[in-house]
Scaffold this motif. Structure first.
Motif, PDB file in Angstrom:
ATOM      1  N   ARG A 217     -58.249  34.989  -6.017  1.00 49.02           N
ATOM      2  CA  ARG A 217     -57.699  35.318  -4.982  1.00 49.02           C
ATOM      3  C   ARG A 217     -56.077  36.110  -5.240  1.00 49.02           C
ATOM      4  O   ARG A 217     -55.778  35.882  -6.344  1.00 49.02           O
ATOM      5  CB  ARG A 217     -57.299  33.752  -4.516  1.00 49.02           C
ATOM      6  N   LEU A 218     -55.668  36.910  -4.332  1.00 50.12           N
ATOM      7  CA  LEU A 218     -54.578  37.863  -5.074  1.00 50.12           C
ATOM      8  C   LEU A 218     -53.128  37.060  -4.476  1.00 50.12           C
ATOM      9  O   LEU A 218     -54.163  37.325  -2.833  1.00 50.12           O
ATOM     10  CB  LEU A 218     -54.747  39.006  -4.851  1.00 50.12           C
ATOM     11  N   CYS A 219     -51.911  37.047  -4.554  1.00 51.62           N
ATOM     12  CA  CYS A 219     -50.847  36.696  -3.944  1.00 51.62           C
ATOM     13  C   CYS A 219     -49.586  37.239  -4.154  1.00 51.62           C
ATOM     14  O   CYS A 219     -49.893  37.120  -5.530  1.00 51.62           O
ATOM     15  CB  CYS A 219     -50.818  35.406  -3.746  1.00 51.62           C
ATOM     16  N   THR A 220     -48.598  36.542  -4.622  1.00 50.57           N
ATOM     17  CA  THR A 220     -47.039  36.851  -4.326  1.00 50.57           C
ATOM     18  C   THR A 220     -47.257  36.136  -5.367  1.00 50.57           C
ATOM     19  O   THR A 220     -45.544  35.389  -6.258  1.00 50.57           O
ATOM     20  CB  THR A 220     -45.419  37.362  -3.412  1.00 50.57           C
ATOM     21  N   ASP A 221     -46.870  34.866  -4.857  1.00 49.37           N
ATOM     22  CA  ASP A 221     -46.651  33.507  -5.176  1.00 49.37           C
ATOM     23  C   ASP A 221     -47.626  32.562  -4.822  1.00 49.37           C
ATOM     24  O   ASP A 221     -48.156  32.457  -4.062  1.00 49.37           O
ATOM     25  CB  ASP A 221     -45.438  32.704  -5.714  1.00 49.37           C
ATOM     26  N   TYR A 222     -48.070  31.591  -5.588  1.00 56.02           N
ATOM     27  CA  TYR A 222     -49.384  30.712  -5.243  1.00 56.02           C
ATOM     28  C   TYR A 222     -49.258  30.038  -4.123  1.00 56.02           C
ATOM     29  O   TYR A 222     -49.770  29.253  -3.778  1.00 56.02           O
ATOM     30  CB  TYR A 222     -49.272  29.695  -6.424  1.00 56.02           C
ATOM     31  N   GLY A 223     -47.726  29.432  -3.310  1.00 53.92           N
ATOM     32  CA  GLY A 223     -47.449  29.168  -2.436  1.00 53.92           C
ATOM     33  C   GLY A 223     -47.623  29.854  -1.313  1.00 53.92           C
ATOM     34  O   GLY A 223     -47.410  29.514  -0.130  1.00 53.92           O
ATOM     35  N   ARG A 224     -47.756  30.955  -1.433  1.00 56.95           N
ATOM     36  CA  ARG A 224     -47.797  31.928  -0.336  1.00 56.95           C
ATOM     37  C   ARG A 224     -49.382  32.291   0.494  1.00 56.95           C
ATOM     38  O   ARG A 224     -50.062  32.609  -0.143  1.00 56.95           O
ATOM     39  CB  ARG A 224     -46.574  33.528  -0.428  1.00 56.95           C
ATOM     40  N   ALA A 225     -49.540  32.594   1.440  1.00 56.63           N
ATOM     41  CA  ALA A 225     -50.791  32.950   1.723  1.00 56.63           C
ATOM     42  C   ALA A 225     -51.435  33.743   0.921  1.00 56.63           C
ATOM     43  O   ALA A 225     -50.131  35.440   0.919  1.00 56.63           O
ATOM     44  CB  ALA A 225     -50.780  33.493   3.215  1.00 56.63           C
ATOM     45  N   GLY A 226     -52.520  34.189   0.428  1.00 62.29           N
ATOM     46  CA  GLY A 226     -53.043  34.860  -0.166  1.00 62.29           C
ATOM     47  C   GLY A 226     -53.991  36.009   0.190  1.00 62.29           C
ATOM     48  O   GLY A 226     -54.656  35.761   1.415  1.00 62.29           O
ATOM     49  N   VAL A 227     -54.360  37.769  -0.393  1.00 63.05           N
ATOM     50  CA  VAL A 227     -55.455  37.738  -0.278  1.00 63.05           C
ATOM     51  C   VAL A 227     -56.846  36.995  -1.246  1.00 63.05           C
ATOM     52  O   VAL A 227     -56.777  37.425  -2.466  1.00 63.05           O
ATOM     53  CB  VAL A 227     -55.949  39.266  -0.371  1.00 63.05           C
ATOM     54  N   GLU A 228     -57.816  37.148  -0.501  1.00 64.33           N
ATOM     55  CA  GLU A 228     -59.242  36.303  -1.061  1.00 64.33           C
ATOM     56  C   GLU A 228     -59.868  37.348  -0.510  1.00 64.33           C
ATOM     57  O   GLU A 228     -60.457  37.931   0.217  1.00 64.33           O
ATOM     58  CB  GLU A 228     -59.683  34.587  -0.488  1.00 64.33           C
ATOM     59  N   MET A 229     -60.988  37.650  -2.228  1.00 68.50           N
ATOM     60  CA  MET A 229     -61.280  39.034  -2.301  1.00 68.50           C
ATOM     61  C   MET A 229     -62.578  38.324  -2.973  1.00 68.50           C
ATOM     62  O   MET A 229     -62.565  37.244  -4.164  1.00 68.50           O
ATOM     63  CB  MET A 229     -61.376  39.183  -3.849  1.00 68.50           C
ATOM     64  N   PHE A 230     -64.137  38.446  -1.865  1.00 69.84           N
ATOM     65  CA  PHE A 230     -65.091  38.252  -2.138  1.00 69.84           C
ATOM     66  C   PHE A 230     -65.723  39.202  -2.654  1.00 69.84           C
ATOM     67  O   PHE A 230     -65.784  39.664  -2.402  1.00 69.84           O
ATOM     68  CB  PHE A 230     -65.661  36.953  -0.975  1.00 69.84           C
ATOM     69  N   VAL A 231     -66.498  39.175  -4.035  1.00 72.81           N
ATOM     70  CA  VAL A 231     -67.168  40.130  -4.625  1.00 72.81           C
ATOM     71  C   VAL A 231     -68.799  39.826  -4.175  1.00 72.81           C
ATOM     72  O   VAL A 231     -69.198  38.942  -4.816  1.00 72.81           O
ATOM     73  CB  VAL A 231     -67.197  40.406  -6.085  1.00 72.81           C
ATOM     74  N   TYR A 232     -69.637  40.442  -3.766  1.00 77.50           N
ATOM     75  CA  TYR A 232     -70.487  40.248  -3.928  1.00 77.50           C
ATOM     76  C   TYR A 232     -71.753  41.358  -4.216  1.00 77.50           C
ATOM     77  O   TYR A 232     -71.274  42.741  -4.712  1.00 77.50           O
ATOM     78  CB  TYR A 232     -71.781  39.909  -2.544  1.00 77.50           C
ATOM     79  N   GLY A 233     -73.472  41.077  -4.437  1.00 77.91           N
ATOM     80  CA  GLY A 233     -73.885  41.432  -5.372  1.00 77.91           C
ATOM     81  C   GLY A 233     -74.764  42.629  -4.395  1.00 77.91           C
ATOM     82  O   GLY A 233     -75.400  43.734  -4.740  1.00 77.91           O
ATOM     83  N   ARG A 234     -75.007  41.647  -3.085  1.00 76.02           N
ATOM     84  CA  ARG A 234     -75.995  42.453  -2.379  1.00 76.02           C
ATOM     85  C   ARG A 234     -76.110  41.709  -0.634  1.00 76.02           C
ATOM     86  O   ARG A 234     -75.206  40.862  -0.836  1.00 76.02           O
ATOM     87  CB  ARG A 234     -78.140  42.078  -2.554  1.00 76.02           C
ATOM     88  N   TYR A 235     -77.000  42.907   0.446  1.00 76.46           N
ATOM     89  CA  TYR A 235     -76.648  42.235   1.066  1.00 76.46           C
ATOM     90  C   TYR A 235     -78.459  41.155   1.269  1.00 76.46           C
ATOM     91  O   TYR A 235     -79.071  41.972   0.886  1.00 76.46           O
ATOM     92  CB  TYR A 235     -76.504  43.618   2.606  1.00 76.46           C
ATOM     93  N   ALA A 236     -78.691  40.607   2.199  1.00 73.79           N
ATOM     94  CA  ALA A 236     -79.407  39.552   2.385  1.00 73.79           C
ATOM     95  C   ALA A 236     -80.724  40.015   2.848  1.00 73.79           C
ATOM     96  O   ALA A 236     -81.720  40.219   3.017  1.00 73.79           O
ATOM     97  CB  ALA A 236     -79.383  38.179   1.863  1.00 73.79           C
TER      98      ALA A 236
END
Length: 445
Positions: free
Chosen positions: A181-200
């Motif tokens: 999770r990337l954000c300006t500070d922990y209390g504000r809405a952030g960008v949640e980055m999901f990393v995957y290895g393959r398409y099922a």
């Protein structure tokens, strides 16, 4: 609303051992069947927790799984007394037996995926235990993990708990090890980055050829839906299949993020430029620090060997960031030189602290593997089971508990000893009282 990030570290269990169960994890396989020290492992983990607490961080503790897993062995056809089940399984199906004795729950980054209330549609913190279907020994964890999380975060006004995803390789989910999770500070809405290895569901897409891709895109998408995340603040990035084939079994082995910093190896992702551009677009006008480590500076194998990226990046009270690294990083001339240069380069990362977590490293996990991150408001923090939060008293009590119950040395052969099973159950029963968790283990129910 002001939030803090709490690190909940997994407490190493009394049967910590090196069974070498994780195909694709180089460190795990290279130390298979060596003697382990459960006591040293647990004390090393507690020392790291206490050190972060002393730095001003809010630190929590999550209980381990109960091993050997007698219930699973019974489901697989072994009968009689507990001692008889252990004896039969260890002789007739030694590989199955070792899997049911796994120490892998210590790597709490695989316990669950967590989305803070600032990101979710209902304003609660959401938890989804990882199903860990790729490895049999880890697939035994999610039910008890769910109970541990529910006992730690028990107030449904603030916390929403989901069942783990369907137990099928199409929805293989490895938890926070593939989530940043990337954000300006922990209390504000952030960008949640999901990393995957393959398409099922699409075998024509890129995928590793040698080692398995444990996280699927479809699993990551399902968790984002369950957590009520917005498409505008969610990014799905594919891990570089070639890196998985080099032993980079989770994203947290090759990249780590904190607030407005993403620290990554240049080979980490499949389509790096487009992925970073999407993250920056969704992050908005605020500056993101993309700290790239080139292969020429730190080769992939050195990064994996030292777990340069399986470090924690924390924000200290004064606002500066620090890296929590294993001493293997300090012992590597290549990596230590890089880190010494990094803290003078004008990024938010200003300090490096080295910790001895060799018992974990030898089994295939560094500092980042040992913790689950939960961003919380003050009210949410007050709603947490307070017995699970680190303090001077909790640290002293848990150290006393470890020294009382844990063995100094353990071999894989020791795991079939019914006396060890009784020792372990006695210890864990006492631990649930110390942490006020209730009856979370099958032997207590």
């Amino acid at each position: 609303m002001k939030q803090v990030e709490v690190n909940f570290d997994g407490l190493v269990g009394p049967t910590h051992n090196y069974a070498g169960l994780s195909f694709g994890n180089v460190a795990s396989l290279s130390n298979a069947k060596a003697f382990s020290s459960p006591k040293q492992a647990a004390l090393q983990g507690l020392q790291k927790m206490k050190a972060l607490h002393d730095m001003g961080m809010t630190q929590g503790v999550l209980a381990p799984q109960a091993r050997p897993d007698i219930d699973t062995l019974r489901r697989l056809g072994f009968v009689g007394s507990d001692a008889s089940v252990l004896e039969q399984a260890s002789k007739r199906a030694p590989e199955v037996f070792r899997a049911c004795c796994s120490a892998s729950s210590m790597w709490t980054a695989n316990a669950a995926t967590v989305s803070p209330s600032a990101d979710t549609s209902d304003g609660r913190i959401h938890f989804t235990p990882a199903n860990l279907t790729n490895k049999f020994h880890r697939s035994l964890e999610p039910e008890v993990t769910g109970r541990i999380l529910q006992s730690t975060f028990a107030n449904d006004k603030f916390f929403q708990h989901h069942a783990h995803l369907p137990e099928n390789e199409h929805f293989g989910d490895e938890g926070a090890a593939n989530h940043t999770r990337l954000c300006t500070d922990y209390g504000r809405a952030g960008v949640e980055m999901f990393v995957y290895g393959r398409y099922a569901f699409d075998s024509s897409k890129p995928a590793p050829k040698k080692f398995p891709a444990r996280q699927t895109l479809e699993a990551s998408q399902a968790i984002a839906r369950l957590h009520g995340l917005s498409d505008d603040t969610t990014v799905f990035v594919q891990q570089n299949p070639d890196l998985i084939d080099q032993g980079v079994f989770h994203n947290d082995v090759i990249s780590v993020g904190n607030q407005n910093v993403l620290f990554y190896h240049e080979q980490a992702f499949l389509n790096t430029d487009s992925a970073l551009a999407e993250i920056q677009t969704k992050f908005g006008e605020h500056k993101l620090h993309f700290i790239r480590v080139d292969t020429q500076t730190v080769p992939v194998q050195e990064a994996v060997k030292t777990y340069l990226f399986n470090t924690q990046i924390i924000t200290l009270k004064e606002g500066e960031m620090a890296i929590i690294a294993p001493i293997e990083c300090q012992e590597s001339e290549i990596v230590s030189t890089y880190l010494n240069d990094l803290i003078s380069q004008g990024t938010p990362i200003k300090k490096v602290h080295y910790f001895d977590v060799k018992q974990s490293m030898r089994n295939g996990g560094g500092p980042a593997c040992l913790r689950l991150r939960v961003a919380m408001t003050e009210s949410e923090l007050e709603a947490v089971n307070q017995h699970t939060l680190m303090s001077e008293a909790v640290f002293a009590r848990l150290n006393k508990w470890v020294n009382k119950h844990y063995r100094d040395q353990l071999s894989v052969d020791d795991l079939r000893d019914a006396v060890l099973l009784d020792e372990t159950r006695t210890a864990l029963d006492e631990l649930t009282q110390i942490l006020n968790l209730g009856s979370i283990y099958p032997f207590q129910r």
